[in-house]
Design an enzyme around this catalytic site. Structure first.
Site, PDB file in Angstrom:
ATOM      1  N   GLY A 211       0.826  -1.200   0.000  1.00  0.00           N
ATOM      2  CA  GLY A 211       0.000   0.000   0.000  1.00  0.00           C
ATOM      3  C   GLY A 211       0.855   1.242   0.000  1.00  0.00           C
ATOM      4  O   GLY A 211       1.829   1.338   0.758  1.00  0.00           O
ATOM      5  N   SER A 212       0.496   2.206  -0.851  1.00  0.00           N
ATOM      6  CA  SER A 212       1.315   3.419  -0.977  1.00  0.00           C
ATOM      7  C   SER A 212       0.523   4.685  -0.704  1.00  0.00           C
ATOM      8  O   SER A 212       0.793   5.733  -1.279  1.00  0.00           O
ATOM      9  CB  SER A 212       1.940   3.505  -2.373  1.00  0.00           C
ATOM     10  OG  SER A 212       0.955   3.817  -3.342  1.00  0.00           O
ATOM     11  N   GLY A 213      -0.490   4.563   0.172  1.00  0.00           N
ATOM     12  CA  GLY A 213      -1.143   5.781   0.644  1.00  0.00           C
ATOM     13  C   GLY A 213      -0.191   6.517   1.566  1.00  0.00           C
ATOM     14  O   GLY A 213       0.996   6.171   1.676  1.00  0.00           O
TER      15      GLY A 213
ATOM     16  N   ALA B  39      -0.243  -1.724   4.903  1.00  0.00           N
ATOM     17  CA  ALA B  39      -0.730  -0.337   4.968  1.00  0.00           C
ATOM     18  C   ALA B  39      -1.806  -0.140   3.906  1.00  0.00           C
ATOM     19  O   ALA B  39      -1.667   0.675   2.990  1.00  0.00           O
ATOM     20  CB  ALA B  39       0.427   0.636   4.766  1.00  0.00           C
ATOM     21  N   VAL B  40      -2.878  -0.911   4.041  1.00  0.00           N
ATOM     22  CA  VAL B  40      -3.935  -0.912   3.030  1.00  0.00           C
ATOM     23  C   VAL B  40      -5.149  -0.099   3.474  1.00  0.00           C
ATOM     24  O   VAL B  40      -6.277  -0.362   3.069  1.00  0.00           O
ATOM     25  CB  VAL B  40      -4.344  -2.356   2.672  1.00  0.00           C
ATOM     26  CG1 VAL B  40      -3.224  -3.060   1.924  1.00  0.00           C
ATOM     27  CG2 VAL B  40      -4.723  -3.151   3.929  1.00  0.00           C
ATOM     28  N   GLY B  41      -4.899   0.881   4.324  1.00  0.00           N
ATOM     29  CA  GLY B  41      -5.975   1.773   4.740  1.00  0.00           C
ATOM     30  C   GLY B  41      -6.423   1.534   6.167  1.00  0.00           C
ATOM     31  O   GLY B  41      -5.890   0.676   6.871  1.00  0.00           O
ATOM     32  N   VAL B  42      -7.402   2.315   6.592  1.00  0.00           N
ATOM     33  CA  VAL B  42      -7.949   2.202   7.938  1.00  0.00           C
ATOM     34  C   VAL B  42      -9.462   2.052   7.868  1.00  0.00           C
ATOM     35  O   VAL B  42     -10.084   2.367   6.852  1.00  0.00           O
ATOM     36  CB  VAL B  42      -7.579   3.426   8.817  1.00  0.00           C
ATOM     37  CG1 VAL B  42      -6.078   3.524   9.011  1.00  0.00           C
ATOM     38  CG2 VAL B  42      -8.118   4.720   8.209  1.00  0.00           C
TER      39      VAL B  42
ATOM     40  N   ALA C 287      -5.697  14.019  11.309  1.00  0.00           N
ATOM     41  CA  ALA C 287      -5.779  14.548  12.674  1.00  0.00           C
ATOM     42  C   ALA C 287      -6.311  15.971  12.703  1.00  0.00           C
ATOM     43  O   ALA C 287      -7.136  16.334  13.546  1.00  0.00           O
ATOM     44  CB  ALA C 287      -4.402  14.476  13.339  1.00  0.00           C
TER      45      ALA C 287
ATOM     46  N   HIS D 256      11.893  37.245  -0.335  1.00  0.00           N
ATOM     47  CA  HIS D 256      13.048  36.623  -0.972  1.00  0.00           C
ATOM     48  C   HIS D 256      14.238  36.658  -0.019  1.00  0.00           C
ATOM     49  O   HIS D 256      14.453  37.666   0.655  1.00  0.00           O
ATOM     50  CB  HIS D 256      13.398  37.385  -2.257  1.00  0.00           C
ATOM     51  CG  HIS D 256      14.667  36.916  -2.895  1.00  0.00           C
ATOM     52  ND1 HIS D 256      14.724  35.800  -3.697  1.00  0.00           N
ATOM     53  CD2 HIS D 256      15.943  37.412  -2.832  1.00  0.00           C
ATOM     54  CE1 HIS D 256      15.962  35.629  -4.110  1.00  0.00           C
ATOM     55  NE2 HIS D 256      16.734  36.590  -3.605  1.00  0.00           N
TER      56      HIS D 256
END
Length: 350
Positions: free
Chosen positions: A64-66, A153-156, A203, A329
């Site tokens: 997962g790449s979120g 890491a495939v989401g919540v 959050a 600047h």
């Protein structure tokens, strides 16, 4: 848990039945689990375990790449691990602008991270201290990777179970509690905020939702609901990614005729002086009205810069207002100005 719409039953040390005029559900979310990818806390981790490892892995696969997946992939890569990211979609960070995500992927790959898009984990073989991961690409080809750890890491998914919501009129759809713009549910007196009330699961969105919800309950005058399009998203990886509003593709899909401005980090003196000359600032405008529809960035400190465009969208600033604004600047923020100018063919420092 709720026992009807007007009381809750508490178990444990302070067990009993409690009543209140209003209730706010803020039970958050947990890591989503896919069949075969269940976290075991040993060789397959969810995001909580990934934050408290027993030892530093030398190699790992991130599924997962979120935002969560890319942040952990970037962190462990920076710490010296051999990291491979597996993403089923055609681009990493699928919610981000395609061009920005593409540049982020190019920079990460150049830095040594391995990224496989349009790929899936077909099988996991868990051993005592490593994992054999079978990755299948869209053309059906398979490869095996033996790594120390896997991060799923495939989401919540929202924590809606066990709350007794079935005894109320609160509506739940796929673990998301339905609310109106002030966080009120279908049951009078019951509200829901944060991840359990649905995306974006961030959050700062949850915190602001809480303020709006409580001010509405308290009868504060002039309470403004949150506009989801004006909630910034930040991914704390290297390079950083930040965005607000519509991507170029989504703006076109929504029927807008757009003007798009882009400015590369290499054209900014501060970025060059910092040794961070790779990156991009991109702005999307309504060609007919000059409304800022979205802003998308990749590169050093963009998570600190995005608020400028968030404020601009909140004030309904037009391209003319932004072009006439004086940016200091030498700063990275000058690229924000230049990207606006570029949308209208007036960029200076190319």
């Amino acid at each position: 848990k709720f026992d009807g719409p007007k009381k809750i039953v508490v178990e444990g040390k302070d067990k009993g039945t409690y009543t209140a005029k209003n209730y706010i559900i803020a039970t958050g979310a947990r890591a989503r689990s896919l069949p075969g990818l269940e976290a075991d806390g040993k060789v397959v981790w969810d995001y909580k375990k990934a934050m408290t490892p027993d030892k530093m892995p030398k190699s790992l696969v991130v599924v997962g790449s979120g935002a969560i997946g890319i942040e952990f992939a970037s962190f462990y890569h920076t710490m010296g691990a051999d990291v491979t990211v597996v993403e089923i979609m055609p681009q990493i960070m699928p919610v981000e602008d395609k061009e920005v995500a593409g540049l982020a992927q190019k920079m990460m790959t150049k830095d040594g991270m391995k990224i496989l898009t349009e790929a899936k984990v077909a099988n996991l073989k868990r051993n005592s201290d490593n994992v054999v991961v079978t990755v299948e690409t869209k053309d059906g080809k398979k490869q095996e990777l033996t790594v120390d750890r896997v991060i799923s890491a495939v989401g919540v998914i929202g924590n809606t179970e066990g709350l007794g919501l079935e005894t109320t009129k609160v509506k739940v759809d796929r673990n998301v509690i339905g609310t109106d713009e002030y966080s009120a549910t279908a049951e009078p007196g019951i509200y829901a905020i944060g991840d359990v009330a649905g995306p974006p699961m961030l959050a700062h969105k949850a915190e602001h939702e809480g303020v709006v919800c409580i001010e509405k309950i308290a009868g504060v005058k002039g309470v403004h609901p949150i506009d989801p399009r004006k909630i910034p998203g930040c991914t704390y990886c290297h390079p950083q990614v930040a965005s607000v509003g519509l991507t170029e593709a989504k703006a076109k899909d929504a029927g807008y005729e757009v003007k798009v401005g882009k400015f590369p980090f290499i054209g900014n003196g501060k970025a060059v002086a910092l040794g961070e000359a790779e990156g991009l600032v991109k702005t999307v405008f309504d060609a007919k009205t000059g409304e800022l529809l979205g802003a998308h960035m990749v590169g050093a400190e963009v998570t600190e810069l995005i608020q400028g465009f968030v404020v601009a969208m909140g004030l309904e600033t037009t391209e003319e207002d932004l072009m006439h604004t004086v940016f200091p600047h030498p700063t990275l923020s000058e690229m924000m100005h230049e990207s606006v100018l570029d949308a209208y063919g007036r960029a200076i420092h190319f």
